[in-house]
Design a protein around this motif. Structure first.
Motif, short mmCIF file in Angstrom:
data_model
loop_
_atom_site.label_atom_id
_atom_site.label_comp_id
_atom_site.label_asym_id
_atom_site.label_seq_id
_atom_site.Cartn_x
_atom_site.Cartn_y
_atom_site.Cartn_z
N LEU A 106 0.84 -1.21 0.00
CA LEU A 106 0.00 0.00 0.00
C LEU A 106 0.87 1.26 0.00
O LEU A 106 0.56 2.24 -0.68
N LYS A 133 -14.49 -4.47 14.00
CA LYS A 133 -15.86 -5.04 13.90
C LYS A 133 -16.26 -5.69 15.22
O LYS A 133 -15.48 -6.40 15.84
N ILE A 166 -9.38 1.06 5.26
CA ILE A 166 -10.31 0.02 5.72
C ILE A 166 -10.32 0.01 7.26
O ILE A 166 -9.27 -0.01 7.90
N VAL A 240 -15.72 3.91 0.35
CA VAL A 240 -15.49 4.13 -1.08
C VAL A 240 -16.69 3.64 -1.90
O VAL A 240 -17.19 4.34 -2.79
N SER A 261 -17.86 -8.55 3.43
CA SER A 261 -17.01 -9.75 3.39
C SER A 261 -17.79 -11.04 3.60
O SER A 261 -17.23 -12.13 3.44
N LYS A 280 -25.03 0.37 7.03
CA LYS A 280 -23.58 0.41 7.18
C LYS A 280 -23.07 1.60 8.01
O LYS A 280 -22.17 1.44 8.83
N CYS A 303 -18.42 -13.80 -1.75
CA CYS A 303 -18.27 -12.55 -2.52
C CYS A 303 -18.10 -12.76 -4.01
O CYS A 303 -18.54 -11.94 -4.82
N GLY A 342 -11.55 1.19 -7.32
CA GLY A 342 -11.70 2.05 -6.14
C GLY A 342 -10.84 1.55 -5.01
O GLY A 342 -10.25 2.33 -4.26
P1 NDP Z 1 -14.21 0.47 4.63
O1 NDP Z 1 -13.66 -0.19 5.84
O2 NDP Z 1 -15.09 1.65 4.78
O3 NDP Z 1 -14.99 -0.61 3.74
C1 NDP Z 1 -14.35 -1.75 3.27
C2 NDP Z 1 -15.39 -2.60 2.58
O4 NDP Z 1 -14.73 -3.70 1.93
C3 NDP Z 1 -16.39 -3.22 3.54
O5 NDP Z 1 -17.62 -3.42 2.90
C4 NDP Z 1 -15.72 -4.56 3.86
O6 NDP Z 1 -16.61 -5.57 4.30
C5 NDP Z 1 -15.15 -4.93 2.51
N1 NDP Z 1 -13.99 -5.80 2.68
C6 NDP Z 1 -12.86 -5.56 3.37
N2 NDP Z 1 -12.05 -6.62 3.32
C7 NDP Z 1 -12.70 -7.56 2.59
C8 NDP Z 1 -12.37 -8.86 2.18
N3 NDP Z 1 -11.20 -9.43 2.53
N4 NDP Z 1 -13.27 -9.53 1.42
C9 NDP Z 1 -14.44 -8.95 1.07
N5 NDP Z 1 -14.81 -7.71 1.44
C10 NDP Z 1 -13.94 -7.03 2.18
O7 NDP Z 1 -12.93 0.82 3.72
P2 NDP Z 1 -12.82 1.87 2.53
O8 NDP Z 1 -14.09 1.93 1.77
O9 NDP Z 1 -12.22 3.10 3.07
O10 NDP Z 1 -11.68 1.18 1.63
C11 NDP Z 1 -11.98 0.25 0.61
C12 NDP Z 1 -10.80 0.14 -0.34
O11 NDP Z 1 -10.53 1.42 -0.92
C13 NDP Z 1 -9.49 -0.32 0.29
O12 NDP Z 1 -8.75 -1.08 -0.65
C14 NDP Z 1 -8.76 0.99 0.54
O13 NDP Z 1 -7.36 0.83 0.62
C15 NDP Z 1 -9.17 1.77 -0.70
N6 NDP Z 1 -9.04 3.21 -0.60
C16 NDP Z 1 -9.73 3.91 0.36
C17 NDP Z 1 -9.63 5.28 0.41
C18 NDP Z 1 -10.45 6.10 1.35
O14 NDP Z 1 -10.46 7.33 1.20
N7 NDP Z 1 -11.17 5.52 2.30
C19 NDP Z 1 -8.71 6.02 -0.48
C20 NDP Z 1 -8.10 5.19 -1.51
C21 NDP Z 1 -8.25 3.85 -1.52
P3 NDP Z 1 -16.69 -5.93 5.88
O15 NDP Z 1 -17.37 -4.75 6.50
O16 NDP Z 1 -17.46 -7.18 5.91
O17 NDP Z 1 -15.27 -6.09 6.34
#
Ligand code: NDP
Length: 444
Positions: A106, A133, A166, A240, A261, A280, A303, A342
């Motif tokens: 990252l 969580k 995340i 995102v 997830s 959420k 998924c 994203g």
């Molecule tokens: P959040 O924690 O808000 O959301 C993450 C989402 O992805 C949740 O729905 C989560 O589900 C799901 N998820 C996480 N891990 C897994 C997995 N192993 N398998 C399936 N689903 C999974 O994080 P963000 O939205 O902030 O981030 C999402 C992605 O975007 C990441 O890759 C992050 O690095 C990237 N990103 C984020 C930025 C930001 O501004 N927030 C900027 C640039 C990139 P569950 O709740 O069940 O874990």
């Protein structure tokens, strides 16, 4: 063996058991081969060797106590990867899968992403294997306070400015900022993604998702097309994903599926985002509940099946390696026209190749999701100027940045003879500025 191959081989030898880091480095350095061929001075200055080695890696213990008085210990990380063009900048991830390999992949991506924004920010990343969580607010607070009690000595508004990722949203940033302020006795922009009442910027919450969609729209516009009337699938249902869904729908697309997830929901009529937001953002619940609340929708455990849903546009917004070759092929068979990342590195290397060979417009993460960090840099500018910009002002700047990034990577790909390869284009466009700065600084 050419310079890039040699550096990659050395990197794998020196950093065994770091598969995500190897994957990101392979994608990046392979795309840079035409650059190093044109600039032999980089090899003499061991520029790539220095580029792939973090300036500093901080590892620390994070002890905390749960509501029953049991003591837990997590690992804390901050990878200060590259400060050639500005202070380290990059999110904190709290997720049980976090390890050094994921932090380094990252961080490496972040260097080029931050450079692509055109703003003066270096690359870093951090986090912990802590899982927020099903923890109470007080447990999350105690964890964040313990995490910051070590991290504070390594960060600063001109040194290193973390943000969310995340598992780190507004609640966690609030607790982290509160502890930093308490220890340092200074109210400065040391973290971004702050609440609006204590120095945050309008649009930061929406920025990554909105930015992703602005870039997708620009890519389609350049092909005489638009998102209006398109069917979209978005993975994830976090920060995102939610705001990508909001902007895609505003531009006329129909988003039919999202996941967390545990599994995915499929709503042929179009996802009702207010329901997702309630589950959420307010209740911190599971996406499964959507199917219980919205009639006529399906919920599927697991998924992967989401990528078998026919769509024109796929926006992976959850995590790394969620689209493998099999899923990429399923999307291609169903006629996907555009994939914009994203999440960070959501597509495997063979999945990327499959999209590109099939003529799918593929917008890589470091460009397509740069809107979040770009708006963080706008938050830093507002903090140091002690001022606030209106929503429309920040949104207009975000859109301008995303459109510029699209054209910069497109032009870089054309300049280096790989027109249409946005993976290479983004790597080249991001790298040139960092390389110039590193060369100017001498051997450091
Ligand atoms: P959040 O924690 O808000 O959301 C993450 C989402 O992805 C949740 O729905 C989560 O589900 C799901 N998820 C996480 N891990 C897994 C997995 N192993 N398998 C399936 N689903 C999974 O994080 P963000 O939205 O902030 O981030 C999402 C992605 O975007 C990441 O890759 C992050 O690095 C990237 N990103 C984020 C930025 C930001 O501004 N927030 C900027 C640039 C990139 P569950 O709740 O069940 O874990």
């Amino acid at each position: 063996m050419n310079y890039v191959e040699r550096v990659l081989e050395e990197l794998k030898r020196k950093n065994p058991n770091e598969p995500e880091f190897h994957q990101a480095a392979t994608e990046i350095l392979t795309g840079l081969a035409p650059v190093t061929a044109r600039h032999p001075e980089y090899e003499k200055a061991a520029l790539l060797e220095r580029f792939v080695e973090p300036e500093r890696v901080i590892l620390f213990r994070v002890p905390w106590t749960d509501d029953n008085g049991c003591v837990h210990v997590n690992k804390g990380y901050r990878v200060q990867f590259n400060s050639a063009i500005g202070p380290y900048k990059g999110g904190l991830r709290f997720h049980p899968s976090v390890n050094l390999s994921i932090m380094k992949f990252l961080g490496l991506e972040q260097i080029l992403k931050n450079s692509l924004t055109g703003l003066p920010i270096g690359g870093g990343k951090g986090g912990s294997d802590f899982d927020p969580k099903e923890k109470s607010d007080l447990e999350v607070m105690r964890f964040c306070q313990s995490f910051m009690t070590e991290l504070y000595r390594h960060i600063g508004q001109d040194t290193d400015v973390p943000a969310g990722d995340i598992g780190v949203g507004g609640r966690e940033i609030g607790y982290l900022f509160g502890q930093y302020k308490r220890i340092r006795d200074e109210h400065v922009g040391v973290l971004t993604g702050r609440g609006l009442s204590y120095g945050g910027s309008l649009v930061r919450t929406e920025a990554t998702g909105y930015g992703l969609v602005y870039m997708a729209e620009e890519a389609l516009a350049c092909r005489g097309d638009s998102l209006a009337g398109k069917t979209a699938v978005i993975s994830g249902s976090g920060n995102v994903a939610i705001y990508a869904c909001e902007k895609a729908a505003a531009l006329g697309a129909k988003v039919v599926a999202m996941y967390d997830s545990n599994g995915y929901v499929y709503d042929r009529e179009g996802i009702k985002l207010d329901v997702v937001k309630r589950i959420k953002e307010v209740e911190r619940g599971r996406i499964k509940e959507y199917a219980a609340r919205v009639k006529g929708t399906e919920y599927h455990e697991g998924c992967k099946g989401i990528w078998t849903i026919p769509c024109d546009v796929a926006l992976p917004c959850a995590t790394q390696n969620e689209i493998d070759l099999e899923s990429a092929n399923a999307l291609i068979r169903n006629g996907v026209k555009l994939v914009a990342e994203g999440a960070n590195m959501p597509t495997t290397l063979d999945g990327i190749k499959a999209f590109q060979s099939a003529g799918v417009v593929f917008l890589p993460a470091k460009a397509a999701n740069a809107g979040g960090v770009a708006t963080s840099a706008l938050e830093m500018a507002q903090s140091s100027g002690r001022m606030y910009w209106r929503f429309e002002e920040v949104d207009a700047k975000l859109k301008h940045i995303m459109v510029s990034i699209y054209h910069n990577m497109d032009n870089a790909a054309k300049e280096y003879g790989v027109a249409g390869d946005f993976v290479a284009g983004a790597n080249i466009a991001g790298f040139m500025k960092v390389a110039d700065a590193m060369m100017a600084h001498g051997i450091v």
